[in-house]
Design a protein around this motif. Sequence first.
Motif, PDB file in Angstrom:
ATOM      1  N   ASN A   4      17.576  60.221  -7.363  1.00 38.86           N
ATOM      2  CA  ASN A   4      19.016  60.977  -7.614  1.00 38.86           C
ATOM      3  C   ASN A   4      19.639  60.833  -9.497  1.00 38.86           C
ATOM      4  O   ASN A   4      19.814  61.330 -10.365  1.00 38.86           O
ATOM      5  CB  ASN A   4      20.121  61.198  -6.538  1.00 38.86           C
TER       6      ASN A   4
ATOM      7  N   LEU B  14      28.245  58.162   2.188  1.00 43.49           N
ATOM      8  CA  LEU B  14      27.179  58.955   2.793  1.00 43.49           C
ATOM      9  C   LEU B  14      26.835  58.645   3.863  1.00 43.49           C
ATOM     10  O   LEU B  14      26.781  59.410   5.103  1.00 43.49           O
ATOM     11  CB  LEU B  14      25.412  58.714   1.939  1.00 43.49           C
TER      12      LEU B  14
ATOM     13  N   LYS C 176      21.404  71.693   6.933  1.00 43.33           N
ATOM     14  CA  LYS C 176      21.976  72.304   5.832  1.00 43.33           C
ATOM     15  C   LYS C 176      22.347  71.759   5.219  1.00 43.33           C
ATOM     16  O   LYS C 176      21.663  71.491   3.651  1.00 43.33           O
ATOM     17  CB  LYS C 176      23.530  73.360   6.060  1.00 43.33           C
ATOM     18  N   ARG C 177      23.439  70.140   5.040  1.00 50.35           N
ATOM     19  CA  ARG C 177      23.390  69.145   4.393  1.00 50.35           C
ATOM     20  C   ARG C 177      21.997  68.212   3.653  1.00 50.35           C
ATOM     21  O   ARG C 177      21.563  68.064   2.550  1.00 50.35           O
ATOM     22  CB  ARG C 177      23.922  68.189   4.616  1.00 50.35           C
TER      23      ARG C 177
ATOM     24  N   TYR D 171      22.005  72.532  -1.381  1.00 54.98           N
ATOM     25  CA  TYR D 171      22.552  71.696  -2.943  1.00 54.98           C
ATOM     26  C   TYR D 171      23.311  70.786  -2.667  1.00 54.98           C
ATOM     27  O   TYR D 171      24.417  71.096  -1.851  1.00 54.98           O
ATOM     28  CB  TYR D 171      22.695  72.783  -3.488  1.00 54.98           C
ATOM     29  N   HIS D 172      23.598  69.458  -3.185  1.00 56.81           N
ATOM     30  CA  HIS D 172      24.318  68.650  -3.005  1.00 56.81           C
ATOM     31  C   HIS D 172      24.061  67.980  -4.388  1.00 56.81           C
ATOM     32  O   HIS D 172      23.231  67.745  -4.311  1.00 56.81           O
ATOM     33  CB  HIS D 172      24.097  67.780  -2.495  1.00 56.81           C
ATOM     34  N   PRO D 173      25.628  67.272  -5.143  1.00 54.02           N
ATOM     35  CA  PRO D 173      24.870  66.561  -5.990  1.00 54.02           C
ATOM     36  C   PRO D 173      24.433  64.948  -5.751  1.00 54.02           C
ATOM     37  O   PRO D 173      23.703  65.183  -7.022  1.00 54.02           O
ATOM     38  CB  PRO D 173      27.274  66.040  -6.748  1.00 54.02           C
TER      39      PRO D 173
ATOM     40  N   LYS E  20      21.238  64.808  -3.250  1.00 56.81           N
ATOM     41  CA  LYS E  20      20.415  64.631  -2.945  1.00 56.81           C
ATOM     42  C   LYS E  20      20.522  63.176  -1.535  1.00 56.81           C
ATOM     43  O   LYS E  20      20.284  62.171  -2.448  1.00 56.81           O
ATOM     44  CB  LYS E  20      19.154  65.263  -3.391  1.00 56.81           C
TER      45      LYS E  20
ATOM     46  N   GLU F   9      29.379  60.832   6.483  1.00 55.92           N
ATOM     47  CA  GLU F   9      29.182  61.906   5.814  1.00 55.92           C
ATOM     48  C   GLU F   9      28.076  62.248   6.793  1.00 55.92           C
ATOM     49  O   GLU F   9      28.572  62.937   7.959  1.00 55.92           O
ATOM     50  CB  GLU F   9      29.127  61.950   4.347  1.00 55.92           C
TER      51      GLU F   9
END
Length: 155
Positions: free
Chosen positions: A33, A45, A65-66, A70-72, A74, A48
């Motif tokens: 990132n 994270l 899917k996570r 797309y997620h800020p 990665k 999560e």
Amino acid sequence: RLGYTYQSKINAKIDERNSIFVDIFAENIRRINNKNYSDEVIASLIKEIATLTDNSVDKGESFYKRLIGYHPIKLIDTKCFTNNDFRVVTELSFRGERHNFRPDIVILVNGMPLGFIEAKKPNNKKGIQAEFERMQDRLEFEDCKHFFNQLQVLG
């Protein structure tokens, strides 16, 4: 020959809930990132991931899917897959409240166990079939389901 590095468990900081190698995870999340996230962000994270893999209804779909969506922040680099860190570790224990299992080989991607392989000798009578039956049993253990929701590749 496949480019995987062997990862020792000795002195490794491993998250007890999801068997994530915390230091490897943190280093790679920061690297892919290109941002120096705090230890608190890294811990969130990991939390999560635990929340996503606790979903026993979707069998790992929300975690998948996570991983690829797309997620800020990665978890894996999907644009340049070779930018990810690939390692293997042998006999990494997955410990539930009542049940445990220890695959022969676990594949780590950026410190996250995302797959495992059971290796059997060719002359092991019913080795693969017996292991398949043990895995079917383990899938029924409520305290192990989050591991199977996290594992994306089984062999």
